[in-house]
Design a protein around this motif. Structure first.
Motif, short mmCIF file in Angstrom:
data_model
loop_
_atom_site.label_atom_id
_atom_site.label_comp_id
_atom_site.label_asym_id
_atom_site.label_seq_id
_atom_site.Cartn_x
_atom_site.Cartn_y
_atom_site.Cartn_z
N ARG A 237 0.85 -1.19 0.00
CA ARG A 237 0.00 0.00 0.00
C ARG A 237 0.88 1.25 0.00
N ILE A 264 -6.06 -2.67 -6.54
CA ILE A 264 -7.41 -2.09 -6.49
C ILE A 264 -8.44 -3.13 -6.89
N TYR A 268 -11.46 -4.74 -4.53
CA TYR A 268 -12.84 -4.55 -4.96
C TYR A 268 -13.55 -5.89 -5.09
N PHE A 290 -13.19 3.06 -0.07
CA PHE A 290 -12.09 3.58 -0.87
C PHE A 290 -11.96 5.09 -0.70
N GLY A 294 -8.62 5.59 0.40
CA GLY A 294 -8.05 5.15 -0.86
C GLY A 294 -6.90 5.98 -1.37
N TYR A 298 -3.67 3.80 -2.17
CA TYR A 298 -3.56 3.38 -3.57
C TYR A 298 -3.07 4.54 -4.43
N ILE A 303 -6.81 5.02 -8.52
CA ILE A 303 -8.00 4.88 -7.68
C ILE A 303 -9.06 5.91 -8.05
#
Length: 363
Positions: A237, A264, A268, A290, A294, A298, A303
């Motif tokens: 991450r 990602i 998901y 997210f 997020g 990400y 993202i």
């Protein structure tokens, strides 16, 4: 998909491709339910014909009439989905055989061969609306590692296309996605598939699967190195909270961007797919998660593109709110994609201004 003359367009039809004018400027996006005003706009620009979805439409009234077929039920009963489900089952078997061959032989995995596993499914669902609808409608399968890898590859392919990756990179991304969890095959099935929570010792073993996968794939010197890197880094991450190395974004190279795309898609699918021990989460719950963290975890470029396109996929969808009311998504809020403006039976609700009410489920 069918091509319909503008003069024959009717409210309720759903666009199967962007409606554009000269130089590709969009008039109406893909997956949008047509209204009288949108049809008038298309006619104003003298567009002669429009690509319209065949059999499956995302728009439904917001009424609570239980006899009204929901979007998910309409998907499940469609001939397109039945073909997709058949091809999906075959692709799971093909992937299982392909991964077993990688484990058993010393021949490097071929990106083109792995991409061919996806081809029937990409042909079955030509629009992102259909693809996500199909994935959400798929029944839970016992081959969780293989089905998950297949889902991640399909989602990664969509994100790669939204990012305008060239075809040759899409093929490598597909192979990397299908192989990203190969390290899990080195973990005993009774641990990997147990429905209960892992013990601390079991979780530490499961967390080693990126390293196991990297060791398997990096053995092949001829392989594109983005494939083993994706296996190694898809749980990293950008804020350093991932594993196995706890890397931050500035410590990852540009060549590691496939791992960031797969990360990602991996999360998901893990949250929205049905599993034996839990129901699937509503996509808007996942979008909300997210949105909260997020941008820290990400790659922002990936993202933000993913969340916006996912949310637009469900434009005009019928939903149920947490207060029990039925609603229809009217307009997305780009600042709060998980909280669009919706139409309910007695008016309009801006969910960005009602913190106690959110979308509970898609209908």
């Amino acid at each position: 998909m069918q091509i319909v003359k503008t003069s024959r367009l009717k409210p309720g039809m759903v666009t199967a491709a962007p409606v554009t004018i000269r130089h590709g400027l969009p008039v109406v996006k893909e997956g949008i339910t047509l209204t009288n005003s949108l049809i008038s706009r298309i006619a104003f620009y003298e567009i002669k014909e429009v690509k319209i979805e065949d059999q499956i439409n995302s728009a439904e009234t917001f009424g609570s009439d239980p006899s009204t077929p929901t979007y998910s039920r309409r998907i499940a009963s469609s001939s397109l989905f039945q073909r997709f489900k058949t091809d999906y089952a075959k692709s799971v078997i093909d992937l299982k055989n392909a991964l077993s061959a990688v484990l058993a032989s010393q021949n490097p995995p071929d990106a083109g061969t792995f991409y061919q596993i996806l081809q029937p499914l990409l042909s079955d669902a030509p629009t992102s609306l259909q693809m996500f609808g199909f994935l959400h409608a798929m029944p839970e399968t016992g081959d969780s590692v293989y089905a998950h890898s297949l889902n991640v590859a399909l989602i990664s392919d969509m994100l790669g296309k939204w990012l305008s990756l060239p075809q040759e990179e899409l093929e490598i991304l597909a192979a990397a996605s299908l192989l990203h969890d190969i390290g899990k095959l080195k973990i005993p099935a009774e641990i990997l598939d147990k429905p209960e929570k892992y013990t601390p010792e079991e979780f530490e073993l499961v967390k080693k699967h990126p390293v196991f996968g990297y060791e398997l794939l990096s053995f092949y010197e001829q392989i594109d190195q983005r494939i083993p890197k994706a296996a190694l880094f898809h749980h990293e991450r950008c804020d350093g909270t991932g594993y196995p190395q706890g890397l931050k974004m500035n410590e990852m190279k540009e060549s590691d961007h496939f791992a960031q795309i797969i990360a990602i898609a991996d999360v998901y699918d893990a949250m929205t797919a049905k599993r034996a021990h839990r129901a699937a989460l509503c996509p808007f719950h996942v979008i909300a998660d997210f949105e909260i963290e997020g941008l820290q975890k990400y790659n922002p470029k990936y993202i933000l593109t993913f969340l916006e396109r996912i949310a637009y996929t469900y434009q005009s969808n019928r939903v149920m709110l947490t207060d029990g009311r039925y609603a229809k998504i009217l307009m997305l809020n780009r600042q709060f994609l998980s909280r669009p403006i919706v139409e309910v039976e007695d008016g309009i609700v801006d969910l960005s201004k009602t913190p106690d009410i959110r979308i509970q489920t898609l209908l």
